[in-house]
Design a protein around this motif. Structure first.
Motif, PDB file in Angstrom:
ATOM      1  N   ASP A  25      40.990  -0.723 118.163  1.00 26.19           N
ATOM      2  CA  ASP A  25      42.278  -0.885 118.841  1.00 26.19           C
ATOM      3  C   ASP A  25      42.887   0.456 119.204  1.00 26.19           C
ATOM      4  O   ASP A  25      42.645   1.467 118.541  1.00 26.19           O
ATOM      5  N   ASP A  26      43.715   0.441 120.243  1.00 25.18           N
ATOM      6  CA  ASP A  26      44.521   1.613 120.581  1.00 25.18           C
ATOM      7  C   ASP A  26      45.695   1.665 119.616  1.00 25.18           C
ATOM      8  O   ASP A  26      46.386   0.663 119.430  1.00 25.18           O
ATOM      9  N   VAL A  28      49.115   4.010 118.460  1.00 26.81           N
ATOM     10  CA  VAL A  28      50.006   5.117 118.766  1.00 26.81           C
ATOM     11  C   VAL A  28      50.413   5.748 117.443  1.00 26.81           C
ATOM     12  O   VAL A  28      51.001   5.096 116.589  1.00 26.81           O
ATOM     13  N   GLU A  51      54.695   3.970 125.180  1.00 25.45           N
ATOM     14  CA  GLU A  51      53.375   4.192 124.594  1.00 25.45           C
ATOM     15  C   GLU A  51      52.918   2.970 123.806  1.00 25.45           C
ATOM     16  O   GLU A  51      51.778   2.537 123.906  1.00 25.45           O
ATOM     17  N   ALA A  55      49.749   0.487 124.612  1.00 27.77           N
ATOM     18  CA  ALA A  55      48.697   0.259 123.616  1.00 27.77           C
ATOM     19  C   ALA A  55      48.550  -1.231 123.320  1.00 27.77           C
ATOM     20  O   ALA A  55      47.436  -1.749 123.222  1.00 27.77           O
ATOM     21  N   ARG A  58      46.752  -2.891 126.275  1.00 31.80           N
ATOM     22  CA  ARG A  58      45.319  -2.579 126.256  1.00 31.80           C
ATOM     23  C   ARG A  58      44.610  -3.355 125.153  1.00 31.80           C
ATOM     24  O   ARG A  58      43.494  -3.835 125.340  1.00 31.80           O
ATOM     25  N   ASN A  59      45.254  -3.498 124.009  1.00 31.46           N
ATOM     26  CA  ASN A  59      44.645  -4.243 122.902  1.00 31.46           C
ATOM     27  C   ASN A  59      44.496  -5.723 123.242  1.00 31.46           C
ATOM     28  O   ASN A  59      43.491  -6.347 122.897  1.00 31.46           O
ATOM     29  N   ARG A  62      41.628  -5.996 125.699  1.00 30.72           N
ATOM     30  CA  ARG A  62      40.384  -5.770 124.973  1.00 30.72           C
ATOM     31  C   ARG A  62      39.999  -7.004 124.173  1.00 30.72           C
ATOM     32  O   ARG A  62      38.842  -7.432 124.170  1.00 30.72           O
TER      33      ARG A  62
END
Length: 130
Positions: A25-26, A28, A51, A55, A58-59, A62
């Motif tokens: 995972d992304d 921060v 941020e 994230a 994106r998670n 994904r």
């Protein structure tokens, strides 16, 4: 689709899944020792929130892709003979499309039909960008 195509696609799907899982995972990282983090900085707070939102987005993307890839692997294991058949029209999805997106379940025509009209003014072809 012949067995060598199936084997090659399965290897590509598994490699993509392994890469996504390995990447994780992304996250921060918050620097709590910095003066900015310890003080209530009105300019830094929106940046940190942005941020975190990026994230999270994106998670989610994904995780959705991982589910699609796992579905493709399941289809390859359960019914390799019908892998690559469009789920709407039962026509064979071109191997090139499956090489690019092995988890896809629709041919281009059926995907476009599901996506619907993009409306006026939207670009639809690569040549529109040149």
């Amino acid at each position: 689709m012949d067995p060598s195509d199936i084997q090659r696609l399965r290897a590509a799907v598994q490699a993509r899944l392994d890469a996504l899982v390995a990447a994780g995972d992304d996250v921060v990282q918050r620097d709590l020792d910095t003066p900015v983090a310890s003080a209530a900085d009105q300019d830094e707070a929106p940046y940190r929130e942005m941020e975190q939102a990026l994230a999270s987005s994106r998670n989610r993307e994904r995780a959705a892709l991982i589910q699609q890839i796992q579905g493709a692997l399941r289809r390859l294991d359960e019914s390799p003979a019908s892998f690559g058949d469009c789920e709407d029209c039962d026509q064979a999805i071109p191997v090139r499309r499956l090489e690019l997106m092995p988890w896809t379940t629709l041919c281009v025509r059926c995907q476009e039909a599901r996506d619907g009209d993009r409306g006026p003014g939207r670009r639809r072809k690569v040549t529109d960008y040149t």
